[in-house]
Design a protein around this motif. Structure first.
Motif, short mmCIF file in Angstrom:
data_model
loop_
_atom_site.label_atom_id
_atom_site.label_comp_id
_atom_site.label_asym_id
_atom_site.label_seq_id
_atom_site.Cartn_x
_atom_site.Cartn_y
_atom_site.Cartn_z
N HIS A 592 12.26 13.38 -41.53
CA HIS A 592 11.61 12.33 -40.73
C HIS A 592 12.11 12.34 -39.29
CE1 HIS A 592 10.73 8.29 -39.19
NE2 HIS A 592 9.78 8.22 -40.11
N ARG A 593 13.41 12.34 -39.08
CA ARG A 593 14.09 12.47 -37.79
C ARG A 593 14.06 11.23 -36.91
NH1 ARG A 593 13.20 17.29 -34.22
NH2 ARG A 593 11.05 16.57 -34.11
N ASP A 594 13.53 10.12 -37.39
CA ASP A 594 13.59 8.91 -36.57
C ASP A 594 13.57 7.65 -37.45
OD1 ASP A 594 13.81 7.38 -34.31
OD2 ASP A 594 11.68 7.46 -33.79
N VAL A 595 14.39 7.63 -38.47
CA VAL A 595 14.49 6.45 -39.32
C VAL A 595 15.21 5.36 -38.53
CG1 VAL A 595 15.42 5.50 -41.46
CG2 VAL A 595 14.55 7.86 -41.41
N SER A 596 14.60 4.20 -38.43
CA SER A 596 15.19 3.11 -37.67
C SER A 596 14.72 1.78 -38.25
CB SER A 596 14.80 3.20 -36.19
OG SER A 596 13.44 2.83 -36.02
N ALA A 597 15.34 0.69 -37.79
CA ALA A 597 14.95 -0.64 -38.27
C ALA A 597 13.53 -0.99 -37.86
CB ALA A 597 15.92 -1.69 -37.73
N GLY A 598 13.02 -0.34 -36.84
CA GLY A 598 11.65 -0.59 -36.42
C GLY A 598 10.64 0.26 -37.14
N ASN A 599 11.09 1.32 -37.80
CA ASN A 599 10.18 2.20 -38.53
C ASN A 599 10.11 1.87 -40.02
OD1 ASN A 599 9.58 3.58 -36.22
ND2 ASN A 599 11.10 5.18 -36.56
N VAL A 600 10.83 0.86 -40.44
CA VAL A 600 10.78 0.39 -41.83
C VAL A 600 9.97 -0.90 -41.84
CG1 VAL A 600 12.10 -0.36 -43.83
CG2 VAL A 600 12.99 1.48 -42.36
N LEU A 601 8.79 -0.86 -42.43
CA LEU A 601 7.87 -1.99 -42.40
C LEU A 601 7.79 -2.65 -43.77
CD1 LEU A 601 4.91 -0.43 -40.37
CD2 LEU A 601 6.98 -1.52 -39.51
N MET A 602 7.91 -3.97 -43.80
CA MET A 602 7.72 -4.71 -45.04
C MET A 602 6.25 -5.10 -45.15
SD MET A 602 10.73 -4.54 -46.22
CE MET A 602 10.40 -5.48 -47.72
N TYR A 603 5.68 -4.83 -46.32
CA TYR A 603 4.26 -5.11 -46.54
C TYR A 603 4.06 -5.45 -48.01
CZ TYR A 603 -0.82 -4.39 -46.64
OH TYR A 603 -2.17 -4.55 -46.79
N ASN A 604 3.62 -6.66 -48.27
CA ASN A 604 3.38 -7.13 -49.65
C ASN A 604 4.62 -6.95 -50.54
OD1 ASN A 604 0.79 -7.91 -48.99
ND2 ASN A 604 -0.18 -6.08 -49.84
N GLY A 605 5.79 -7.28 -49.98
CA GLY A 605 7.01 -7.25 -50.78
C GLY A 605 7.66 -5.89 -50.93
N ARG A 606 7.03 -4.85 -50.41
CA ARG A 606 7.60 -3.51 -50.47
C ARG A 606 7.81 -2.96 -49.07
NH1 ARG A 606 6.80 -0.62 -55.21
NH2 ARG A 606 8.22 0.86 -54.22
N ALA A 607 8.60 -1.92 -48.97
CA ALA A 607 8.86 -1.30 -47.67
C ALA A 607 8.08 0.00 -47.55
CB ALA A 607 10.35 -1.02 -47.50
N LYS A 608 7.61 0.26 -46.34
CA LYS A 608 6.92 1.50 -46.03
C LYS A 608 7.65 2.20 -44.89
CE LYS A 608 2.28 -0.02 -47.39
NZ LYS A 608 1.92 1.08 -48.31
#
Length: 863
Positions: A592-608
């Protein structure tokens, strides 16, 4: 593409081999001041210096090159126009422009009218406005047409143009869209499609400024420096505040020395100086070309429209996708809000993300929302939509649920052509840097030069007539420094070194939670005297304008944290889901090379896991000159470009273990920079010391960018006790936080073991090795050793297992109770927590000006 210096990307290996016969080094990272608090929180002078410091130096081209390739093409006959001006008595070869009375601007000031003091600078250069008007009115067209001009040239010595950022600066002169073209005119109010705020009617507005000028009567280095600072800030402001702008122009004048400026997302260039009085043809060419250019030729994006809706400025955006049968499909979106604006730098991706309504073919606004990402990507880089399609080919519904769903994507089309900086905007010119070494009496010296090649003409079948024509050198010149020292200053600074300046006001301000930036070290200060920067190598990556639309409108961990909505359960769920996503990517051969707190999205109780713009096949090597990343969540090995346990190894690769480490840093950031609160009562004052302690730890672990002192980040990963002792050194935390810290420590041990094991035998060029072959022992069962035992699992499975470690919680009576899902409140907003308890009004999430969907901290690296 000729001159682009791109590298091919090999297909992912499926062999399972742990070693590769050949390997290419990873793309280096670059740090930008304009993405830090120095720019975002700084005053105007600090912002100007940050912009200048990021650029360092720019290519200086001939005026003829600028007029031929960069300035809009025009049907104006320059020679005939000049002849017309001469016949009207407005220009003379002997004395220059009649309006200036045969004098230079500086001498005109010293020759005031009778009964007046010396003319002011603004009064002297008002004559230039008259000259421009004379040129435009005298224009002779080669096709005998007489079109109306698009621009009028104005000067507002007492009025600051309206700005979306409320800035009150005034450029000395502007080329502004005429009322027939501009958004901000009385006519616009009468047309419901161009409604604007009443208080902006008939006022000059930065949205309509296509060309900026800065004047000085003097010609000293201080005059030139001041013009440079101001013109760069104006160019930056135009490109940053108006999302429609693809490029823009500028002009600086010191007495009669005139330079043309140009910037786009790939490059900033400046012309060599010319005398606007003696070289009338050059000035006529420039002014008529700009005055009669279309808005598109002036840098406006015809696929974006600025609209006033819901008491705010929004955009109508068109996304074009090429279908499998070769036809194109265009969808209109109406933006509802800006999720992220990362256009802090003139050069770079300028990523912006919007939440938008989908507009149906009948023009009706659908209640369905989508996310639109608009950015300028490197030509050699895979497009995010294509990368996602390749990764998810044949994936199960569960695997697909770990990523965003692409609705459509494609390159922006301008008049039927790809919106490319090199092919379209720069007229096929290719820029790259080159080092030249010369031997002199004192030894060897190296200076950087910029070189320019022109792309070969294409045959109808797409082939080139000659391979060699692509590399024909047509221009070669030193870089133009953006700071020019006085003569005495230059003599005193031969070593090109100086003491750092005192911390700026923005540097003294408290760090923002989102960035976790401490007051910058002295090396981060912004000295105004840095001529050595002209020697820095300059990279010019060709870029292409790209848009992608996603179906899910999620909320990033960063946004949740900033608005006081982040809970322990969100952090744990994100760790679990993103671990699965990274495992799936590794199986498919990608990092991935850019995992960050802004690239982890919560949606319907799960993370994307979002923002796969920088994802690529593991081991494919460098695909661009430099790349971005979020330093707060970046592995220190990636920031340094070398392995911890094999620092002498020549080639460094970002591996799936580095992605896992980035995820670990996201979890640490969530726990360290946010404090558990009860939601029913104020925070106990006794805990203040503990909060201050954790804030201090966070400032050390999450600095703005890599420094040698950040060996502490490596120690945090590999030390057996540092992380736990730092996080658990006080008893103020509730048991639920201690449990999460314990899980994160087991996660950390897995990463440390994986780094040591994989670096024992390098290179490893197959990502599937990390997902299927790399087994590690259970850190909770035994001391980690090289000898595997019965508890060993693949690295991703072991991390998942440790994150699911069960913990039992008891009340005061010893009865087992379910864990409390604590709210994690940002440490730098604890005062707002007390307000929220009373009014139930959460803090407004900080405006995200950096990152793509990768909303990030101040440690933002960009090309």
């Amino acid at each position: 593409m000729a001159g682009s210096n791109t590298l091919s990307t090999p297909a992912p290996s499926r062999t399972g081999s742990s070693r590769a016969s050949s390997v290419q080094s990873e793309t280096p990272v670059k740090y930008n001041m304009a993405a830090t608090n120095v720019f975002i929180k700084g005053n105007l002078e600090e912002q100007k210096e940050a912009i200048r410091k990021d650029l360092g130096s720019v290519p200086e081209v001939t005026v003829d090159f600028m007029l031929e390739h960069i300035i809009p093409k025009s049907q104006v006959d320059v020679s005939a126009t000049k002849e017309s001006l001469v016949k009207k008595g407005l220009y003379s070869e002997a004395s220059g422009w009649t309006q200036f009375k045969g004098k230079s601007p500086r001498k005109l000031r010293k020759a005031p009218a009778k009964g007046h003091s010396n003319n002011k600078e603004t009064e002297v250069f008002l004559n230039l406005k008259t000259v421009y008007e004379q040129i435009v009115s005298s224009a002779v067209f080669s096709d005998s047409s007489t079109p109306p001009p698009t621009l009028s040239f104005e000067q507002y010595p007492n009025t600051a143009p309206v700005s979306a950022t409320d800035v009150k600066t005034r450029p000395d002169g502007v080329g502004i869209l005429t009322k027939a073209q501009a958004i901000h005119s009385q006519n616009a109010v009468q047309n419901e499609n161009r409604v604007i705020p009443v208080d902006e009617i008939d006022k000059p507005n930065w949205f309509d400024i296509a060309f900026v000028e800065e004047y000085k009567l003097g010609e000293k280095p201080a005059d030139l420096n001041d013009n440079i600072y101001k013109i760069l800030w104006s160019l930056h402001h135009i490109m940053h505040t108006d999302h429609r702008r693809r490029f823009t122009f500028g002009l600086t004048i010191e007495n009669r020395n005139t330079r043309i400026w140009f910037c786009c997302r790939q490059i900033v260039i400046v012309s060599q100086p010319f005398d606007f009085s003696k070289d009338a043809s050059k000035l006529i060419h420039l002014i008529t070309s700009l005055a009669y250019a279309t808005p598109t030729q002036l840098g406006y994006d015809p696929t974006m429209a600025l609209k006033w809706r819901n008491n705010a400025w929004h955009y109508d955006i068109y996304v074009t996708t090429q279908l499998p049968d070769g036809t194109e499909y265009t969808q209109k979106y109406e933006t509802y809000r800006v999720i992220c604006d990362a256009a802090n730098n003139i050069r770079g991706r300028a990523t912006r993300v919007y939440e938008a309504n989908i507009v149906d073919p009948e023009g009706k606004r659908s209640p369905l929302r989508a996310v639109i990402k608009d950015s300028w990507i490197d030509v050699g880089r895979a497009k995010e939509g294509d990368t996602l399609s390749q990764i998810l080919e044949g994936a199960s519904p569960e695997e697909k649920s770990l990523f965003l769903t692409v609705l459509q994507h494609g390159v922006v089309q301008i008049d039927g052509r790809d919106d490319s900086t090199q092919d379209l905007i720069l007229d096929g010119q290719s820029f790259f840097s080159n080092k030249e070494t010369k031997t002199n009496e004192g030894g060897n010296s190296t200076r950087h030069r910029f070189m320019l090649t022109k792309l070969p003409e294409k045959n109808e079948d797409g082939s080139d007539d000659s391979v060699h024509s692509a590399h024909e050198l047509v221009y070669n010149t030193p870089l133009f420094p953006l700071y020019h020292p006085e003569r005495s200053e230059s003599n005193d600074s031969k070593s090109n070194q100086e003491a750092p300046s005192a911390p700026s006001s923005s540097q003294r301000s408290s760090a923002t939670r989102a960035s976790s930036i401490p007051p910058p070290a002295p090396t981060d200060a912004l000295p105004h005297k840095t001529p050595y920067e002209a020697k820095r190598p300059v990279i010019y990556s060709p870029k292409v304008h790209y848009r992608i639309a996603f179906q899910e409108v999620g909320v990033s961990l960063l946004s949740m944290a900033g608005s006081g909505r982040l809970r322990i359960s969100h952090v744990l769920q994100a760790m679990l889901d993103v671990t699965l996503a990274l495992k799936f990517m590794a199986k498919r051969g990608y990092v991935h090379r850019d995992v960050s707190a802004g690239n982890v999205l919560m949606y319907n109780g799960r993370a994307k896991l979002a923002d796969l713009e920088f994802a690529k096949v593991y081991g494919s090597g460098q695909t661009s000159y430099v790349r971005t990343g979020t330093y707060s969540f970046m592995s220190e090995e990636v920031a340094c470009g070398k392995y911890t346990f094999q620092p002498q190894h020549k080639f460094f690769l970002h591996s799936p273990v580095h992605d896992l480490e980035s995820l670990w840093w996201v979890g640490v950031w969530c726990l360290m920079w946010h404090y558990p609160v009860s939601e029913r009562r104020p925070v106990d004052p006794v805990k203040k010391d503990h909060m201050d302690l954790m804030r201090d730890h966070g400032m050390k672990l999450f600095p703005s960018h890599h420094t040698p002192a950040n060996a502490r980040r490596i120690n945090e990963i590999h030390s057996l006790t540092t992380y736990t002792s730092r996080s658990m050194e006080a008893t103020e935390y509730p048991d639920e936080i201690f449990a999460m810290i314990s899980r994160m420590d087991l996660f950390r041990q897995c990463i440390s073991w994986a780094h040591k094991t994989t670096q024992a035998e390098l290179p490893r060029n197959d990502a599937s090795y990390f997902s299927d072959v790399l087994y590690i022992n259970d850190p909770a069962q035994t001391t980690i050793r090289r000898v595997l035992n019965k508890h060993a699992l693949p690295i991703f499975d072991m991390v998942t297992s440790k994150l699911k470690t069960p913990f039992h919680f008891e009340d005061k009576d010893g009865k087992v109770v379910p864990p409390h899902d604590y709210l994690l409140w940002p440490l730098d907003a604890m005062k707002k927590y007390d307000i929220w308890l009373v009014k139930q009004k959460r803090p407004k999430a900080k405006e995200i000006r950096r990152g793509a969907i990768n909303l990030n901290g101040d440690g933002y690296f960009e090309t």
